[in-house]
Design a protein around this motif. Structure first.
Motif: not given
Length: 115
Positions: A72-101
């Motif tokens: 379930m954590a991996f499913a969240w990582y791949r699919s949950y759009g985070i409002p604070a990141f403009g709807g980006m998923t955690p996967e998208d945030v990591i790919k964008a190089g913003k892991s610290e945020a």
């Protein structure tokens, strides 16, 4: 999850993919790497690759208690759009190089902040 996929100080792509029940190609895609990157040991042990794998595993480890399971954590990582990141998923945030945020965001939620 940590002990299952670390070989010394390196993240083992084989073990991590097995833990997540995905292929190494899917694993590479989930951290923004070329699909063939994880099939060569010299490439999979490079600093860039190891950094990306560690960033992903850190995020998954932090949310597994909320999600209830590794799957379930991996499913969240791949699919949950985070409002604070403009709807980006955690996967998208990591790919964008913003892991610290992303880690700061998750830490704030862990201490009672709002998503």
């Amino acid at each position: 999850m940590n002990a299952d996929f670390y070989a010394s100080d390196m993240v083992s792509p084989d073990k991590l993919a097995s833990c997540l029940r995905i292929t190494k190609e899917e694993l590479a895609c989930s951290v923004g790497l070329a699909k063939e990157t994880l099939y060569r040991k010299n490439r999979s042990e490079s600093q860039k690759v190891q950094t990306r794998l560690r960033e992903m595993t850190d995020v998954i480890n932090r949310v597994t208690p909320w999600a209830g399971s590794l799957a379930m954590a991996f499913a969240w990582y791949r699919s949950y759009g985070i409002p604070a990141f403009g709807g980006m998923t955690p996967e998208d945030v990591i790919k964008a190089g913003k892991s610290e945020a992303l880690r700061e965001y998750i830490s704030a939620i862990n201490v009672g902040g709002y998503a």
